[in-house]
Write a protein that holds these residues in place. Structure first.
Motif, PDB file in Angstrom:
ATOM      1  N   GLU A   7      21.206  48.595  42.800  1.00  0.00           N
ATOM      2  CA  GLU A   7      22.448  47.884  42.469  1.00  0.00           C
ATOM      3  C   GLU A   7      22.325  46.386  42.712  1.00  0.00           C
ATOM      4  OE1 GLU A   7      26.077  45.781  43.078  1.00  0.00           O
ATOM      5  OE2 GLU A   7      24.794  46.377  44.753  1.00  0.00           O
ATOM      6  N   ARG A  56      22.516  43.997  39.518  1.00  0.00           N
ATOM      7  CA  ARG A  56      23.861  43.471  39.317  1.00  0.00           C
ATOM      8  C   ARG A  56      24.157  42.204  40.102  1.00  0.00           C
ATOM      9  NH1 ARG A  56      24.691  44.334  35.098  1.00  0.00           N
ATOM     10  NH2 ARG A  56      26.967  44.365  35.161  1.00  0.00           N
ATOM     11  N   ARG A  57      23.300  41.862  41.078  1.00  0.00           N
ATOM     12  CA  ARG A  57      23.595  40.683  41.891  1.00  0.00           C
ATOM     13  C   ARG A  57      22.442  39.685  41.950  1.00  0.00           C
ATOM     14  NH1 ARG A  57      25.764  42.792  47.452  1.00  0.00           N
ATOM     15  NH2 ARG A  57      24.750  44.757  46.914  1.00  0.00           N
ATOM     16  N   LYS A  60      21.596  39.467  37.089  1.00  0.00           N
ATOM     17  CA  LYS A  60      22.543  40.368  36.433  1.00  0.00           C
ATOM     18  C   LYS A  60      22.014  40.741  35.053  1.00  0.00           C
ATOM     19  CE  LYS A  60      27.451  41.306  36.143  1.00  0.00           C
ATOM     20  NZ  LYS A  60      28.803  40.829  36.507  1.00  0.00           N
ATOM     21  N   LYS A 112      21.592  42.246  31.473  1.00  0.00           N
ATOM     22  CA  LYS A 112      22.548  42.450  30.383  1.00  0.00           C
ATOM     23  C   LYS A 112      21.812  42.951  29.148  1.00  0.00           C
ATOM     24  CE  LYS A 112      22.213  37.570  29.105  1.00  0.00           C
ATOM     25  NZ  LYS A 112      21.106  37.338  30.062  1.00  0.00           N
ATOM     26  N   TRP A 159      19.320  52.931  34.959  1.00  0.00           N
ATOM     27  CA  TRP A 159      20.460  52.010  35.009  1.00  0.00           C
ATOM     28  C   TRP A 159      20.229  50.831  34.062  1.00  0.00           C
ATOM     29  CZ3 TRP A 159      22.949  51.004  40.439  1.00  0.00           C
ATOM     30  CH2 TRP A 159      24.187  50.371  40.290  1.00  0.00           C
ATOM     31  N   LEU A 179      22.261  49.592  30.641  1.00  0.00           N
ATOM     32  CA  LEU A 179      22.811  48.249  30.461  1.00  0.00           C
ATOM     33  C   LEU A 179      22.338  47.591  29.168  1.00  0.00           C
ATOM     34  CD1 LEU A 179      22.427  46.922  34.125  1.00  0.00           C
ATOM     35  CD2 LEU A 179      24.567  47.550  32.978  1.00  0.00           C
TER      36      LEU A 179
END
Length: 249
Positions: A129, A133-134, A137, A139, A160, A164
């Motif tokens: 995660e 996501r941090r 990020k 995309k 994951w 995305l």
């Protein structure tokens, strides 16, 4: 008497000692749990070997994630009860049969998820995660490179990242690991034992290279990982399974 694996000094596997360990009773805001499955991670090896200093010093009970059942609850814990299935990820302390832990550090395990799955996904899932996501990020349209694609974090991160909308490239060392990674979201997997992964990435991306490289291997993949990045791409070092990255300038 409950048992635990303790470390009293840095060293190889021989320093892991199987010893009695009385967990005590839960205080306010705590629960007593019995482990049914314990996750294994490279950071456990780092704590044992001395690559990372042991949190709290010695003696140390290693292990950062586990699943189990609640045996008793302390005062103020009203959302858990005896027999509830739980899982958690913390710094250390999981290599034991029973332990007392803060109740706000655990989550309930839903039906349909086994204890083994829950124990293996907590620390690794949170790692995936923060990477996706941090830290960078990810995309739709991004191209990423992830080393050790068939490892615990890689198998979660690959799925994951694919969800995305990224093109997901990985590295692995055997045919079995390559197939495993491809079954878990990776579009391309390079056998780094047989092929230069820098050349492989260049070929897959038609020279564009990657938006981000995630590297938990360390010494063996650096600085070559930098050659897999597009201009202004991001290199993320989050582990050192082959040894630390040497000093560079």
């Amino acid at each position: 008497m409950s048992k635990a694996i303790r470390i009293h000094a840095h060293g190889g596997p021989e320093v892991l000692a199987y010893e009695d360990a009385d967990p005590g009773l839960p205080g306010a805001g705590q629960i007593l749990i019995r482990h049914t499955a314990i996750g294994l991670n490279f950071i456990d090896v780092y704590h044992r070997s001395g690559l990372y200093p042991p949190p709290g010093g010695f003696p140390l009970i290693p292990g950062g994630e586990a699943a189990g059942v609640v045996l008793a609850v302390g005062a103020g814990v009203d959302w858990l009860k005896h027999g509830d299935r739980i899982a958690y990820a913390v710094n250390v302390g999981a290599y034991c049969e029973e332990r007392v832990i803060a109740a706000d550090r655990v989550v309930k395990v839903p039906d349909g998820i086994s204890d083994e799955q829950a124990a293996a996904m907590m620390l690794k899932g949170m790692t995936a995660e923060y990477l996706l996501r941090r830290t960078y990020k990810v995309k739709a349209g991004d191209t990423i490179l992830y080393h050790a694609a068939a490892g615990g974090v890689g198998l979660i991160l690959g799925q994951w990242a694919k969800h995305l909308g990224a093109t997901v490239i990985g590295t692995a060392s055997t045919a079995d690991k390559i197939e495993l990674a491809k079954a878990h979201g990776f579009d391309h997997v390079i056998n780094y034992k047989e092929q230069d992964f820098v050349a492989g990435v260049a070929a897959i991306t038609a020279g564009r290279k990657c938006d981000v490289v995630y590297d938990s291997v360390g010494n063996d993949t650096f600085p070559a990982s930098l050659d897999c990045l597009r201009p202004l791409g991001m290199f993320v070092s989050f582990g050192q399974s082959s040894g630390p990255i040497p000093p560079f300038s």
